[in-house]
Design an enzyme around this catalytic site. Structure first.
Site, PDB file in Angstrom:
ATOM      1  N   LYS A 182     -32.029  41.386  16.995  1.00  0.00           N
ATOM      2  CA  LYS A 182     -31.681  39.963  16.986  1.00  0.00           C
ATOM      3  C   LYS A 182     -31.756  39.507  18.447  1.00  0.00           C
ATOM      4  O   LYS A 182     -30.897  39.813  19.266  1.00  0.00           O
ATOM      5  CB  LYS A 182     -30.263  39.778  16.424  1.00  0.00           C
ATOM      6  CG  LYS A 182     -29.891  38.331  16.194  1.00  0.00           C
ATOM      7  CD  LYS A 182     -29.096  37.847  17.363  1.00  0.00           C
ATOM      8  CE  LYS A 182     -28.569  36.463  17.238  1.00  0.00           C
ATOM      9  NZ  LYS A 182     -29.025  35.600  18.325  1.00  0.00           N
ATOM     10  N   GLU A 239     -22.502  46.925  25.702  1.00  0.00           N
ATOM     11  CA  GLU A 239     -22.830  46.700  27.123  1.00  0.00           C
ATOM     12  C   GLU A 239     -22.394  45.264  27.416  1.00  0.00           C
ATOM     13  O   GLU A 239     -23.059  44.316  26.989  1.00  0.00           O
ATOM     14  CB  GLU A 239     -24.332  46.850  27.375  1.00  0.00           C
ATOM     15  CG  GLU A 239     -24.982  48.113  26.822  1.00  0.00           C
ATOM     16  CD  GLU A 239     -24.635  49.373  27.585  1.00  0.00           C
ATOM     17  OE1 GLU A 239     -24.083  49.262  28.697  1.00  0.00           O
ATOM     18  OE2 GLU A 239     -24.893  50.463  27.056  1.00  0.00           O
ATOM     19  N   GLY A 271     -23.855  41.729  25.626  1.00  0.00           N
ATOM     20  CA  GLY A 271     -23.448  40.321  25.707  1.00  0.00           C
ATOM     21  C   GLY A 271     -22.031  40.210  26.240  1.00  0.00           C
ATOM     22  O   GLY A 271     -21.561  41.057  27.008  1.00  0.00           O
ATOM     23  N   SER A 272     -21.354  39.166  25.825  1.00  0.00           N
ATOM     24  CA  SER A 272     -20.016  38.880  26.364  1.00  0.00           C
ATOM     25  C   SER A 272     -18.960  39.804  25.751  1.00  0.00           C
ATOM     26  O   SER A 272     -19.110  40.251  24.605  1.00  0.00           O
ATOM     27  CB  SER A 272     -19.649  37.429  26.049  1.00  0.00           C
ATOM     28  OG  SER A 272     -19.591  37.248  24.649  1.00  0.00           O
ATOM     29  N   GLU A 332     -15.698  35.887  34.746  1.00  0.00           N
ATOM     30  CA  GLU A 332     -17.148  35.967  34.970  1.00  0.00           C
ATOM     31  C   GLU A 332     -17.732  34.558  34.866  1.00  0.00           C
ATOM     32  O   GLU A 332     -17.660  33.931  33.810  1.00  0.00           O
ATOM     33  CB  GLU A 332     -17.765  36.866  33.884  1.00  0.00           C
ATOM     34  CG  GLU A 332     -19.239  37.102  34.080  1.00  0.00           C
ATOM     35  CD  GLU A 332     -19.857  37.957  32.959  1.00  0.00           C
ATOM     36  OE1 GLU A 332     -19.525  37.748  31.783  1.00  0.00           O
ATOM     37  OE2 GLU A 332     -20.672  38.830  33.294  1.00  0.00           O
ATOM     38  N   GLY A 353     -18.566  41.055  21.939  1.00  0.00           N
ATOM     39  CA  GLY A 353     -18.613  42.527  21.883  1.00  0.00           C
ATOM     40  C   GLY A 353     -17.431  43.094  21.112  1.00  0.00           C
ATOM     41  O   GLY A 353     -17.573  44.029  20.305  1.00  0.00           O
ATOM     42  N   CYS A 409     -25.113  40.490  34.802  1.00  0.00           N
ATOM     43  CA  CYS A 409     -23.817  41.066  34.431  1.00  0.00           C
ATOM     44  C   CYS A 409     -23.218  41.927  35.536  1.00  0.00           C
ATOM     45  O   CYS A 409     -22.012  41.969  35.719  1.00  0.00           O
ATOM     46  CB  CYS A 409     -23.966  41.885  33.156  1.00  0.00           C
ATOM     47  SG  CYS A 409     -25.318  43.057  33.268  1.00  0.00           S
TER      48      CYS A 409
END
Ligand code: NAD
Length: 491
Positions: free
Chosen positions: A186, A261, A239-240, A394, A244, A295
């Site tokens: 995706k 991750e 992703g975030s 972040e 996650g 990231c």
């Protein structure tokens, strides 16, 4: 400003009524589409098929059907197909680089020099590893004849973010495929272009239909159904932390192994004896790379108070020199932010941070932006208390928060207090001391006299809020896509 002309294949690809999902070796359109926006201009450049739960099911069925043949294929044959795929990526470098740059807003020279070729190398690296790997491991056990067989899991799911869509696709899927798994991907709905283009190259490489399936769409509509699908045997999410955690929860309920991750809030420790010019170049480069949407970038700079003024002046000079402009200009070093949403988010952080008492130490005076209408922003350096929102969260923009320190051990404690744990760097001419300090910083990666160090064979991953059960680019990653099966017979 001189923009490169679009490659004819790029024009042709973008001109389609809708860029369809690539499933089971066939392109499938959807009832609804998502517009793809070039962040340099703010204009719609393409429409992509918006996948639904039924598309996900179709992709999972295709991957499940393709699995037995792919898993049973002789390793050398499978590896040769992946290497052919890597060659085709290199042969199509210009097309892929332009798609990636138009989509993400990243400078074309970065896409040409890093994102695409480094992604291609990933398939070679894991294809070679698969050729060398041990798939049967003998065991020494009293009175039992036993060994472990390493076998692929089956269908592996991947959900990717928008900041390095192409490279992350390669880092994620290459080890899984080389180990004999099939994949359902995706792609980010914000930046799906180069990933979807790969459908053409997957066909051309002769990779069997259904081994690699790619679609895009809104996260809840077609990301969640992937994580929840009953045919899923292994999940990887990049992703975030917020999403996650949700993916981790779903996988926990279904007992599917899950690799996360996630985001970061990396620090740089600039010691009293650092090469300040090198640190200024490295860290200005870190926050402007991909417009700070990285990231693992360093966004909390702990600088020894005795060198703070000199260092800040050097960084300012580096930032003033950074050429900000169109992603399709070969001179551009920093493009726009990826989207209007991200532009609003970054500006909102600045406003909140300043309202909470942060001071802007580097507002740029040189007009570095072009006249583009897109989502351009200048780099900022802030300073202030460590409870400030811009220190803690972040931001994902070209910015860093400077914190002076006196004692290194105290700085380490403060750096380690945030629960992110992706990547930090230590800047010092004393390499023994730098290594000692680097080891004390709690993170998946500690770099010395550099920030952003990537190579195949160099494991990369996060701990705590930055990730779980994962890591990329190493032999361990390859073996994590093989399950262990013990075969034993009493003697
Ligand atoms: P995001 O978490 O918003 O989205 C990531 C992906 O998840 C997208 O494809 C999105 O469509 C999908 N998604 C959203 N909601 C979902 C849901 N409910 N169910 C399933 N899927 C869903 O992240 P983003 O904004 O695309 O990317 C930025 C984040 O990614 C940052 O936090 C960044 O640090 C992180 N990141 C981490 C790494 C790493 O290697 N650790 C690499 C790149 C980016």
């Amino acid at each position: 400003m001189s923009l490169i002309p679009p490659h004819s294949l790029v024009t042709e690809f973008l001109a389609q009524e809708q860029i369809a999902s690539f499933i089971g070796g066939t392109w499938y359109s959807s009832k609804s589409t998502i517009p793809v926006i070039d962040p340099t201009s703010g204009e719609v450049v393409a429409s992509v098929a918006s996948a639904e739960a039924s598309t996900v099911d179709q992709a999972m069925q295709a991957a499940d059907k393709a699995f037995p043949e792919w898993a049973a294929m002789p390793v050398s044959e499978r590896a040769a197909l992946l290497k052919r795929f890597a060659d085709l990526i290199r042969e199509n470098l210009e097309t892929l680089a332009q798609l990636e740059s138009i989509d993400v807003g990243k400078p074309i020279e970065n896409s040409r020099g890093f994102d695409i070729p480094f992604g291609a190398d990933c398939f070679d690296y894991f294809a070679n590893l698969s050729n060398e790997a041990e798939y049967t491991v003998p065991l020494e056990v009293n009175d039992i004849d036993a060994h472990v067989q390493r076998k692929p899991y089956g269908v592996c799911g991947f959900i990717f973010p928008w900041n390095f869509p192409f490279t992350l696709f390669c880092w994620g899927t290459a080890p899984a495929l080389a180990a004999g798994n099939t994949v359902v991907v995706k792609a980010s709905e914000v930046t799906p272009l180069a990933t979807l283009y790969l459908g053409n190259l997957i066909k051309e490489a002769g990779i069997p239909d259904g081994v690699i399936n790619i679609y895009t769409g809104e996260g809840r509509a077609c990301g969640q159904p992937l994580a929840e699908h009953s045919l899923l045997k292994h999940m990887s999410f990049t992703g975030s932390p917020q999403i996650g955690k949700l993916i981790g929860k779903i996988c926990g309920e279904h007992l599917v192994p899950c690799k996360l991750e996630l985001g970061g809030k990396g620090a740089a420790l600039v010691t009293q004896d650092a090469d300040l010019q090198a640190a200024a170049e490295g860290l200005a480069g870190a926050i402007t790379l991909n417009t700070g949407q990285v990231c693992c970038t360093a966004t909390r700079w702990f600088v020894h108070s005795s060198v703070l003024d000199t260092f800040t002046q050097l960084v300012r000079a580096e930032l003033e020199k950074t050429a900000i402009g169109s992603s399709m200009d070969e001179k551009t070093q920093m493009g726009p932010l990826v989207s209007e949403t991200q532009y609003d988010r970054v500006n909102d952080y600045y406003k909140k941070g300043i309202a909470e008492g942060a001071k802007v130490v580097v507002p740029l005076t040189t007009p570095t932006t072009t006249n583009n209408a897109g989502y351009f922003i200048k780099p900022h350096l802030l300073t202030g208390d460590e409870d400030n929102i811009c220190y803690r969260e972040e931001i994902f923009g070209p910015t860093a928060y400077i914190v002076p320190f006196e004692e290194e051990e105290n700085a380490i404690d403060r750096i380690n207090r945030l629960s992110y744990g992706l990547a930090n760097s230590v800047w010092s001419k004393d390499l023994d001391r730098a290594t000692d300090l680097a080891g004390k910083l709690i993170a998946g990666n500690s770099w010395i006299n550099a920030h952003n160090v990537f190579a195949y064979g160099l494991p990369y991953g996060g701990v705590n809020l930055s990730g779980l059960g994962g890591g990329v680019n190493s032999p361990e990653t390859f073996y994590s896509y093989l399950r262990n099966q013990t075969i034993a017979r009493p003697l």
